[in-house]
Motif scaffolding. Structure first.
Motif, PDB file in Angstrom:
ATOM      1  N   SER A 183       0.824  -1.203   0.000  1.00  0.00           N
ATOM      2  CA  SER A 183       0.000   0.000   0.000  1.00  0.00           C
ATOM      3  C   SER A 183       0.867   1.265   0.000  1.00  0.00           C
ATOM      4  O   SER A 183       0.545   2.260  -0.653  1.00  0.00           O
ATOM      5  N   ALA A 184       1.983   1.232   0.744  1.00  0.00           N
ATOM      6  CA  ALA A 184       2.882   2.399   0.807  1.00  0.00           C
ATOM      7  C   ALA A 184       3.805   2.457  -0.398  1.00  0.00           C
ATOM      8  O   ALA A 184       4.255   3.541  -0.797  1.00  0.00           O
ATOM      9  N   PHE A 185       4.085   1.286  -1.002  1.00  0.00           N
ATOM     10  CA  PHE A 185       4.964   1.206  -2.179  1.00  0.00           C
ATOM     11  C   PHE A 185       4.226   0.437  -3.269  1.00  0.00           C
ATOM     12  O   PHE A 185       4.378  -0.788  -3.388  1.00  0.00           O
ATOM     13  N   PRO A 186       3.426   1.142  -4.075  1.00  0.00           N
ATOM     14  CA  PRO A 186       2.531   0.490  -5.037  1.00  0.00           C
ATOM     15  C   PRO A 186       3.248  -0.354  -6.105  1.00  0.00           C
ATOM     16  O   PRO A 186       2.679  -1.317  -6.598  1.00  0.00           O
ATOM     17  N   SER A 187       4.456   0.005  -6.482  1.00  0.00           N
ATOM     18  CA  SER A 187       5.164  -0.738  -7.534  1.00  0.00           C
ATOM     19  C   SER A 187       6.587  -1.048  -7.089  1.00  0.00           C
ATOM     20  O   SER A 187       7.119  -0.450  -6.138  1.00  0.00           O
ATOM     21  N   VAL A 188       7.175  -2.002  -7.811  1.00  0.00           N
ATOM     22  CA  VAL A 188       8.572  -2.357  -7.526  1.00  0.00           C
ATOM     23  C   VAL A 188       9.492  -1.164  -7.766  1.00  0.00           C
ATOM     24  O   VAL A 188      10.438  -0.926  -7.006  1.00  0.00           O
ATOM     25  N   PHE A 189       9.216  -0.391  -8.832  1.00  0.00           N
ATOM     26  CA  PHE A 189      10.048   0.782  -9.121  1.00  0.00           C
ATOM     27  C   PHE A 189       9.999   1.791  -7.972  1.00  0.00           C
ATOM     28  O   PHE A 189      11.016   2.399  -7.631  1.00  0.00           O
ATOM     29  N   ASP A 190       8.792   1.978  -7.374  1.00  0.00           N
ATOM     30  CA  ASP A 190       8.695   2.879  -6.226  1.00  0.00           C
ATOM     31  C   ASP A 190       9.579   2.385  -5.090  1.00  0.00           C
ATOM     32  O   ASP A 190      10.226   3.182  -4.397  1.00  0.00           O
ATOM     33  N   GLY A 191       9.607   1.069  -4.885  1.00  0.00           N
ATOM     34  CA  GLY A 191      10.455   0.509  -3.837  1.00  0.00           C
ATOM     35  C   GLY A 191      11.938   0.718  -4.119  1.00  0.00           C
ATOM     36  O   GLY A 191      12.719   1.076  -3.231  1.00  0.00           O
ATOM     37  N   ILE A 192      12.331   0.521  -5.403  1.00  0.00           N
ATOM     38  CA  ILE A 192      13.744   0.725  -5.775  1.00  0.00           C
ATOM     39  C   ILE A 192      14.130   2.194  -5.639  1.00  0.00           C
ATOM     40  O   ILE A 192      15.214   2.531  -5.156  1.00  0.00           O
ATOM     41  N   TRP A 193      13.229   3.080  -6.059  1.00  0.00           N
ATOM     42  CA  TRP A 193      13.469   4.516  -5.910  1.00  0.00           C
ATOM     43  C   TRP A 193      13.692   4.879  -4.447  1.00  0.00           C
ATOM     44  O   TRP A 193      14.628   5.589  -4.105  1.00  0.00           O
ATOM     45  N   TRP A 194      12.807   4.359  -3.558  1.00  0.00           N
ATOM     46  CA  TRP A 194      12.945   4.623  -2.113  1.00  0.00           C
ATOM     47  C   TRP A 194      14.267   4.072  -1.589  1.00  0.00           C
ATOM     48  O   TRP A 194      14.926   4.696  -0.756  1.00  0.00           O
TER      49      TRP A 194
END
Length: 332
Positions: free
Chosen positions: A40-51
């Protein structure tokens, strides 16, 4: 792919490349994990990698934040591992840049350009030559080979320094002699004349063996070694002793109110000599007509070569014959 084969490839890569690969693997791993833990806080894998990259770099934009206890534990592990990797990468990159600059000044870096000028020997003559070349064309690439010099700051002299013996193939390969357009070989004035000439001839042999087409201009001190230098492959022989002896002779016996050395120096600085085949329209014409012909071209005719005889400032009614090589002065 086996682990041993992977290790064989991985550890042969440059340190910077290995660090980049490690950073991307670690950041991708944490990015995927945080996405799976908190979708929910990181909708996509790319968002997670960016974070992961932003957190590992300690930038912390705050656009993505873990909310659960497990997510925060993952963030702590990321900071401890990823942050250290990024810091180590920056330190390695900085250290590599400094080391490259030091190696460049110590003559350990191979030259990779082409159509460059190679100068052998660092002394006052070559130092002034470099300044003259830079004044004429600041984009001219110059490579210096010298084995007596331990350090040459690139900031002070914009030339590529190679430390080594010019008679050794390994040194010439470092200077990329195969792609050079011309070579200047100066005599080592710290040695006796005969020994200096032998050293020059050995370097000529090595250079010609690595590049059959490069123009080699060599300074030879002894008259007896001129033929050997030509046999070795030199295109032009600079007889500095003959030149200086002639200048001294002129200084001793010149006319009053004349300054031979300054005159010659200024002529060479501002004009260049040309050897030209006699044009058909000047065949069987007088030398005076030749002077007028070249004055219209803003060149000064002062003599000619006929049957290997140099005729300088001949009488004005001298006939120019077919096959004569005219000697002219023209501006750079």
């Amino acid at each position: 792919m086996s682990i041993e084969y992977f290790k064989h490839i991985y550890f042969r890569l440059p340190v910077i490349v290995r660090l980049l690969i490690s950073i991307f693997v670690v950041m991708t791993f944490f990015g995927v994990i945080i996405h799976l833990v908190e979708p929910s806080a990181f909708p996509s894998v790319f968002d997670g990698i960016w974070w992961a990259f932003i957190t590992g770099a300690t930038v912390g934009y705050g656009d993505f934040v873990p909310l659960t206890a497990l997510g925060k534990v993952i963030a702590i592990l990321l900071i401890l591992s990823g942050g250290g990797l990024l810091t180590f990468y920056i330190m390695t990159l900085s250290a590599g840049t400094i080391q490259h600059e030091q190696d460049l000044s110590k003559g350990k870096v191979k030259f990779k350009g082409e159509d460059h000028i190679v100068i052998v020997g660092w002394n006052e003559r070559t130092r002034q030559l470099v300044n003259m070349i830079e004044t004429k064309d600041s984009k001219e690439e110059i490579v210096l080979i010298d084995r007596t010099l331990d350090h040459l700051p690139y900031q002070h002299y914009p030339i590529h320094f190679i430390h080594g013996d010019p008679s050794e193939d390994s040194t010439l390969i470092q200077a990329n002699i195969q792609e050079a357009k011309s070579v200047i070989l100066t005599a080592d004035i710290t040695k006796k004349e005969r020994q200096a000439d032998i050293t020059t001839i050995l370097a000529i042999v090595a250079i010609r063996g690595n590049n059959q087409h490069v123009s080699i201009n060599a300074e030879v001190l002894s008259i007896s070694q001129i033929e050997n230098a030509i046999r070795a492959g030199a295109n032009t022989i600079i007889r500095s002793n003959d030149f200086m002896s002639t200048l001294f002779y002129h200084e001793l016996y010149h006319l009053k109110n004349t300054r031979p050395f300054e005159t010659v120096l200024n002529v060479l600085n501002n004009q260049q000599f040309s050897h030209l085949a006699l044009p058909e329209q000047l065949e069987n014409s007088t030398f005076k007509n030749g002077i007028v012909f070249y004055l219209d071209k803003k060149e000064l005719l002062f003599g000619f070569i006929r049957d290997d005889d140099w005729v300088i400032n001949p009488p004005k009614d001298t006939t120019l014959n077919k096959g004569d090589i005219l000697l002219t002065l023209t501006s750079w």
